[in-house]
Structures are given as structure tokens and as C-alpha cells.
Design a protein around this motif. Structure first.
Motif: not given
Lengths: 164, 438
Positions: B397-405, B134-139
Motif C-alpha cells: 500500500t505504501a509503495i503504490n507502484r505497479p511494477d512491485i507486486g 532502488i536508486r543504487y541498483q539494488y533489486t
């Protein structure tokens, strides 16, 4: 009280697994490099596994780590909370039923192992009385039965609380 | 009632119970118990079968391969070897377009060769590789999709818990299953790499524009020595475990035990595992082992029940009678695996399907090790597909970010599920791929 005994039984099982890993390593080193395997390791490992399972199954059940597919339950919970709760209670009771069958089946074997003094292994090389192993299986299944029942009651109390 | 009718009803009941959320082991053992009771009209025989399964099924030293490999996997997972290997792979594929995706697949393949579970791989690489992409602007979709897709390698490249389960249910050697998994596993990894390169070229919007740019050189390039130091532990473990099994120096359970011991020594050097973490590993190993071995005990009750009901033999006769032929049998079997993959987990699929089809496959003179590979790969596709895609849940569960469903993860993983199906078809058509190393 139940929680602590179950956790203790689990710790026994965990240490047993560790012991097996060390024994298997030592056996294979001894065999490969000194041409001297350790007598009885293979037999000990073979008879240990079932016992370990029943030492650790109660704790696994208590912490809800037995394999199940929860997708349907989660969907059901949204539309019909009571139905989902009753299903969960039902499944705990089915678990309890299996444990009863296992206890009923293993109990006579335990009694027989004690009264006839059965042992495992070959005489003169490595022997182990059989009754503690059978005893642990029975003890583990009883603990597992209690865990399933406690969980069923717990879910039931939750349902009642929500209805008030 | 005819025995086979009881068997059929039991089978349907088992799938229904598992689907609605009953514990898999309980569903298998209870329904089998009742099935035998009905067929023999004698509860005593049913109880005896249950007791026999409990005391005799896992009474062999080979079953120790489960706790030993699980323990080894837990130790490797907690020691940070996954992050190390990812850094090295990153360095190697730096100049490649889509290199971070390729690096994730490569690191996963290496990680898979020292752990037996996709779950561990999904959890570890969500943490180390998704943020980097994500840091290197992959989707985001592609980032989680690559991790989900390549986590499947964990259970196909040996050692693999699913292969151990199959080996026990089908009475095959665990070592043979492991060795048969090497080429298909590498083939799948290569197919993933190919797919990533093609996607970067054809659908850069899906992969992310960052994939096309070259990444800046780091301030200090990783020296060859540093790389060797980071890959060393995993390389050593692979050599001991797979090398040991391949040369016949170790049995499966010895390889697992030695692997666990070596992994522990290596983790001591890294100082990642203190007493607390070690205790946790022991307890987790215990829970996973008890769960898996209980499933195997339950599955043995189920296959005894099927045998008493005569269902596998009947199925074989019937398939022979309608003259289904190899190709259609495989189509039916793969569709069945994919369908079950949408409702139940991989292990349960293997436990339910294999005892039913074993007689048929044997009567057709097909190789049971090859059949195991097909079963494991086919059932694993379910890890990536909704609604029960376990790998995707783990990542969520591991990523725990609301913007990734969850739907992002499923969509991202879709191309990889398709690639997997393609590889499965290739494996079915060319059995030599699985059997060449045996």
C-alpha cells in the motif's frame, strides 16, 4: 446524525486519552521530583480505560478499523459476490448481538449506580460518582450497536442495487 | 454435552469465524458468551460474565500503557525521526558492500526502540529506504524484502504492543516483557545484518549489483555534530523509556506517557506536527486503543470460557499423559503458530493460543516471560508469510507502484522469515538470552 454523535463521542474519548497522558506524566513528575504524587490519578486512570474504549469503539466500528482478517473475504468476493456480501452482513449482525448482550448486562449496573449513589475512590481523598462512567459505557454500546446495524443495512442496500 | 466438548467446539468456531473475516473481538466474545451459556445452561451467568469482563478486565493503571505507547509511536512516526536515523545509518555503513540494506536494518532497530508497531516501521521505511536502494541498483525484491523483514523488529524490540498484549493475557509484568525483549531483538537485527552480508557475497543477483559497488562520496560529508543532532531525539527517547523501565524509575504506563510527552516536545522543535496532524494523531491513537483494548476484553471472556470448560487443564493433562516432552511440545507449538500465521494476524494468534497453553507451560515449570518472547517472535513470522503477511500488505500500500507486486514482496521477505525462524529456535534452546537482563 448518528455519524456526528459518534464522532463527538470519539472526540471525547480522544481528549480523555490526552488528559490521562498529561495526568500520568504530572503524577510521575510530582512523585519523583517533589515527592508528591497527585491523589487519585491511578484510580482515575484505572476506571477511565473501559469508558474510553466504549467512547471510541463506535467510531472505530463505523470506519471499519476493528481487527479482522480480510483475505478469505476478498477471495470469496471474486468467485461469489453475493455470498461475500451476506457474510459481511452476518458479521455486522454478530457485532450487534454482542453489543446487545453488553447493554443488557450493564444497564442494571447503571440503574443501581444511580439509585444507590455509588462512588469510586476513597472517601475524603478523591471520589467520583460512578453513574456517568457506567452511563457512557451503555451509551457507547448503544452507539456501537447502531453503527453495526447501519453498516449491515448499508451492505444490504448495496447488494440490492447491484441486483437491479 | 460435556463442558470440554463445548469448549472445543467454541475454539474451532472462533478460529473459523476469524478466518472467514469476522471481527476478531466479536468472534472471541460472542462464541465465549454462547459457550458459557451452553455449559452452564443459564443465559444470566453468561451475561454476567460478559459484563464483568467489560467492566473489570482493563480496570488497572497498567492498561494505560497501550494508549500511551501508541500515542508515542504515532508522534515519532509523524515527526520524521525515522528518515533522520536512516540518513545517519547510511552514512555509517557507506563503505560496506550491501550497506544500504544493513543501514535499513540498523535504522529499523533504533526506530523499533521508540515505537511499538511493525506497521508504522513498514510504512515509514518503505518511503525513505526503498527508493534509495532502488536508486543504487539494488533489486526491487531485495529492497522491499529488507524493509518487510526489518519492520518485524518493531514488535520485538521493546516497546512492543504485542508484548503488552501477551503480558496482559498471561498476567506478566509489561516491564519484564520489555526488558526480556532487548537481547532477542538485537540478536534478530544482528542475524539480519549477517544474512544481508552473506547474501551480498553469495547471491549478488538477488541483492542487486549496486550492492557490490562503492557509493560515491557525497559532496559534503555529514559531520559528527550533524549526526548527533539527528540521532539525538531517538537516543533521548530510548534513554527515557527503556532506561526508565529498566531502572524501575517508571512503570510501563508512566514510561509511555513520559515518552509520548517528550516525543511531542521534540517534534515541536522539528516543527513537523501542526494542529491538524496532532488532531489526527489523537484520533488514530483513539481508534487503535479502542480496538486493542476491546480485543483484550474479548480475550478475557474467551479465557474465562476456556477455564469454565476446563480445556487448558485438560490439554495439560493430556500432553503429560502422552509424555510429549519439552522438545516436541515446542515443535508442535511453533508449527501451530506458523500455521495460524498463515490465516490470522499476530495479535489474534497470541489471544487465541496463549490462554490455551498457559496451564501446560506453568505445569512444566517453564518461564512465562520466556514463553511470551517465543510466542511473540513465532507469531510475528506470520507478518512475512503469505497469504496474511500484514507487513507485506502495508508495504504494498505504501509503495503504490505497479511494477512491485505482492509476490515480489513475499519473495523478498522470505530469506528474512527463514532467519527469523532460525533465531526463534536459538531463543527456544537458550532461554537465558531472553532472561539475562531480568
Amino acid at each position: 446524525m448518528l455519524d456526528r454523535s459518534v464522532a463527538f463521542l470519539n472526540a471525547v474519548g480522544s481528549l480523555w486519552v490526552l488528559l490521562l497522558v498529561i495526568l500520568i506524566c504530572a503524577d510521575s513528575f510530582g512523585r519523583s521530583f517533589f515527592n508528591r504524587p497527585i491523589d487519585g490519578v491511578t484510580e482515575l486512570v484505572a476506571v477511565s480505560l473501559a469508558v474510553i474504549v466504549f467512547c471510541q469503539l463506535p467510531d472505530t466500528a463505523r470506519l471499519d478499523r476493528l481487527t479482522r482478517s480480510e483475505t478469505m473475504l476478498l477471495t470469496l468476493r471474486e468467485s461469489n459476490t453475493l455470498g461475500a456480501a451476506l457474510a459481511v452482513i452476518g458479521f455486522e449482525l454478530l457485532g450487534a448481538a454482542v453489543m446487545v448482550a453488553i447493554i443488557v448486562g450493564t444497564w442494571p449496573l447503571l440503574v443501581e449506580a444511580i439509585t444507590r449513589g455509588y462512588y469510586i475512590g476513597e472517601h475524603g481523598i478523591f471520589t467520583l460518582p460512578e453513574w456517568p462512567l457506567k452511563g457512557l459505557v451503555v451509551l457507547g454500546s448503544i452507539a456501537c450497536l447502531l453503527c453495526f446495524l447501519v453498516r449491515a443495512v448499508g451492505h444490504w442496500l448495496l447488494v440490492r442495487e447491484r441486483r437491479r | 454435552m460435556e463442558p470440554f466438548v463445548v469448549g472445543l467446539i467454541s475454539l474451532i468456531l472462533i478460529v473459523l469465524l476469524i478466518w472467514t473475516g469476522c471481527y476478531v473481538g466479536i468472534a472471541l466474545s460472542l462464541v465465549s458468551f454462547l459457550g458459557v451459556w451452553f455449559i452452564k445452561s443459564d443465559p444470566v451467568i453468561a451475561v454476567r460474565m460478559m459484563t464483568l469482563s467489560v467492566s473489570d478486565t482493563i480496570k488497572h493503571v497498567d492498561y494505560a500503557s497501550i494508549p500511551t505507547f501508541v500515542m508515542m509511536g504515532m508522534i515519532v512516526g509523524k515527526s520524521g525521526f525515522g528518515a533522520d536515523i536512516y540518513q545517519v545509518a547510511n552514512e555509517i555503513f557507506r563503505r560496506l558492500k550491501g550497506g544500504l540494506g544493513v543501514a535499513t536494518v540498523a535504522a529499523n532497530a533504533a526506530f523499533a526502540a521508540v515505537t511499538g508497531s511493525s506497521i508504522a516501521a513498514a510504512a515509514v521505511f518503505t518511503r525513505v529506504s526503498v527508493p534509495e536502494m532502488i536508486r543504487y541498483q539494488y533489486t526491487k525484491r531485495f529492497a522491499v524484502g529488507v524493509v518487510a523483514g526489518s519492520s518485524v523488529l518493531g514488535m520485538i524490540i521493546p516497546p512492543s504492543v504485542m508484548m503488552i498484549i501477551y503480558a496482559f493475557v498471561a498476567e506478566q509484568s509489561v516491564g519484564d516483557m520489555f526488558i526480556a525483549g532487548i537481547v532477542p531483538g538485537l540478536l534478530l537485527a544482528a542475524a539480519y545484518v549477517g544474512a544481508i552480508l552473506v547474501m551480498t557475497k553469495l547471491t549478488p543477483r538477488f541483492v542487486g549489483l549496486g550492492a557490490l559497488r562503492e557509493r560515491a562520496e557525497p559532496a559534503k560529508a555529514m559531520s559528527a555534530g550533524e549526526m548527533a543532532l539527528k540521532i539525538g531525539p531517538i537516543a533521548a527517547l530510548i534513554a527515557i523509556v527503556l532506561g526508565g523501565i529498566y531502572t524501575g524509575f517508571f512503570t510501563a504506563s508512566e514510561a509511555g506517557a513520559t515518552g509520548a510527552f517528550t516525543a511531542y516536545l521534540l517534534s515541536l522543535v522539528k516543527r513537523k506536527i501542526n494542529w491538524e496532524a496532532f488532531k489526527e494523531i489523537l484520533i488514530d491513537t483513539g481508534h487503535i486503543t479502542a480496538n486493542l483494548l476491546f480485543l483484550i476484553i474479548a480475550a478475557s471472556m474467551y479465557s474465562r470460557m476456556l477455564g469454565i470448560a476446563g480445556l487448558p487443564a485438560l490439554l495439560s493433562q493430556w500432553l503429560d499423559h502422552i509424555d510429549l516432552g519439552f522438545a516436541w511440545l515446542m515443535v508442535v507449538y511453533v508449527v501451530l503458530l506458523l500455521f495460524l500465521g498463515t490465516i490470522i494476524d499476530t495479535g489474534s494468534i497470541i489471544l487465541v493460543c496463549v490462554p490455551l497453553f498457559l496451564t501446560t507451560i506453568e505445569n512444566m515449570g517453564l518461564n512465562l516471560v520466556w514463553f511470551g518472547l517465543i510466542t511473540v517472535v513465532g507469531a510475528e513470522i506470520g507478518l512475512l508469510t503469505p497469504p496474511f503477511g500484514l507487513s507485506c500488505f502495508v508495504i504494498k500500500t505504501a509503495i503504490n507502484r505497479p511494477d512491485i507486486g505482492l509476490n515480489d514482496i513475499f519473495l523478498g521477505a522470505l530469506p528474512f522469515a527463514v532467519v527469523m525462524l532460525g533465531v526463534l529456535i536459538v531463543l527456544i534452546i537458550f532461554p537465558q538470552l531472553s532472561l539475562v537482563l531480568l
